[in-house]
Design an enzyme around this catalytic site. Structure first.
Site, short mmCIF file in Angstrom:
data_model
loop_
_atom_site.label_atom_id
_atom_site.label_comp_id
_atom_site.label_asym_id
_atom_site.label_seq_id
_atom_site.Cartn_x
_atom_site.Cartn_y
_atom_site.Cartn_z
N LYS A 40 30.27 -57.54 100.02
CA LYS A 40 31.17 -57.67 98.86
C LYS A 40 31.50 -56.31 98.26
O LYS A 40 32.53 -56.14 97.60
CB LYS A 40 30.59 -58.62 97.82
N ARG B 68 30.34 -49.87 90.19
CA ARG B 68 30.59 -48.52 90.69
C ARG B 68 31.48 -48.56 91.94
O ARG B 68 32.24 -47.62 92.19
CB ARG B 68 29.27 -47.81 90.97
#
Length: 339
Positions: A194, A258
């Site tokens: 993912k 991030r």
């Protein structure tokens, strides 16, 4: 559950947040790391300011540079270190550990050199007589939210359901809840892959595309994650759960991610080396893109989004052209899982 002693290897953002969850549950927590200034800050100021500027940790949470001290009498050991050093740390643990413990990991990635999942690495490096079956702790979870005790639901996956239930009881409380699963392959591949799709969703944002495009990448991204996972032996239903679509939503839509932020910066035309330097944290989706692309090529799995991100990062292709190129791919049916 009676009070447990838990060693957390890796005092990063997620390791620190999980330390607080366990401390809230009355367990004894010892964080292990290798940066003296950080360890001293946790022990004296009770902060971890590189990750959480305004959070004060409970004084009961201790940190150490000494791995033997961290592991002493530990009932459970949680690996939360970057993927690329997981094997190294596991080797160190195997040399020091002198008793059997429940071994868990909460990292999301695939080893670049071997393409192995992290539970496989831990199985290989830590003798079976010193550990339980590995338990994977994974799901939709921003450390920035868990550290302020926001509601978080994730998965504990293990081939041994008893070990998974132990970890479920160890962590669960009024704001943090775990569900068990025995599909370790599915949970680990979902958590790792993912991150690639999050980079793609972020890139669309950086390029100025709207919600329609982002929804398309996330949804079709889930399809190709599932495609590869099933080829590796996973249950396709796992990808509709917390560790699958849940983690993809939270990572592919949020500025806390991030990987999403790295993708957005790439979409704006920033250089990868500058992005990594400015972020100051590991961007697992970058290395995982290469691993996933190589596995897909080897197994003949169709992963157009992963391929587009790979070509942009590793072959210097223009990211906008790579993404738009997918619009001319062959027509396909949406649902591949009809019986």
């Amino acid at each position: 559950m009676p009070k447990q002693k838990v060693a957390i290897l890796g005092p990063g953002s997620w390791g620190t947040a999980l330390a607080q969850v366990l401390n809230d549950n009355g367990h004894e927590v010892r964080l292990w790391g290798n940066i003296p200034e950080q360890i001293n800050e946790i022990n004296t100021r009770h902060t971890n300011s590189h990750y959480f500027k305004d959070i004060v940790l409970d004084e009961a949470i201790k940190a150490t540079l000494d791995l033997k001290e961290a592991l002493a009498d530990a009932d459970a050991i949680l690996f939360v270190v970057p993927t690329k050093v997981t094997r190294l740390v596991a080797k160190q643990v195997a040399q020091v550990l002198d008793h059997k413990a429940v071994v868990m990991h909460a990292s999301k990635g695939l080893e670049p050199e071997t393409h192995e999942r992290l539970s496989t690495i831990l199985e290989e490096e830590i003798p079976a007589q010193l550990r339980s079956e590995i338990v994977v702790v994974s799901g939709p979870s921003h450390a920035e939210e868990t550290i302020v005790r926001d509601i978080t639901l994730i998965t504990a996956a293990s081939k041994d359901i008893t070990a998974a239930k132990y970890v479920q009881a160890l962590f669960s409380n009024h704001y943090f809840r775990l569900y068990t699963n025995t599909d370790v392959i599915g949970v680990e591949t979902a958590g790792a892959l993912k991150n690639i799709i999050a980079v793609g969703a972020g890139a669309l944002h950086g390029l100025g595309y709207g919600d329609n495009a982002k929804a398309a990448v996330i949804t079709r991204g889930l399809a190709e994650i599932t495609r590869l996972g099933v080829k590796l032996g996973a249950d396709p239903l796992t990808y509709s759960g917390l560790s699958g679509v849940g983690d993809l939503i939270v990572t592919g839509t949020s500025v806390h991610s991030r990987n999403w932020r790295a993708g957005a910066a790439l979409g704006r035309g920033e250089k990868l080396k500058d992005i990594e330097s400015n972020m100051g944290m590991v961007i697992e989706g970058i290395s995982t893109t290469k691993v996933a692309y190589e596995i897909a090529q080897e197994l003949g799995v169709y992963m157009p989004i992963t391929s587009a991100i790979y070509k942009s990062i590793y072959e210097g292709a223009d990211i906008k052209e790579s993404i738009l190129g997918m619009m001319s791919n062959e027509f396909r049916s949406e649902n591949e899982w009809h019986s």
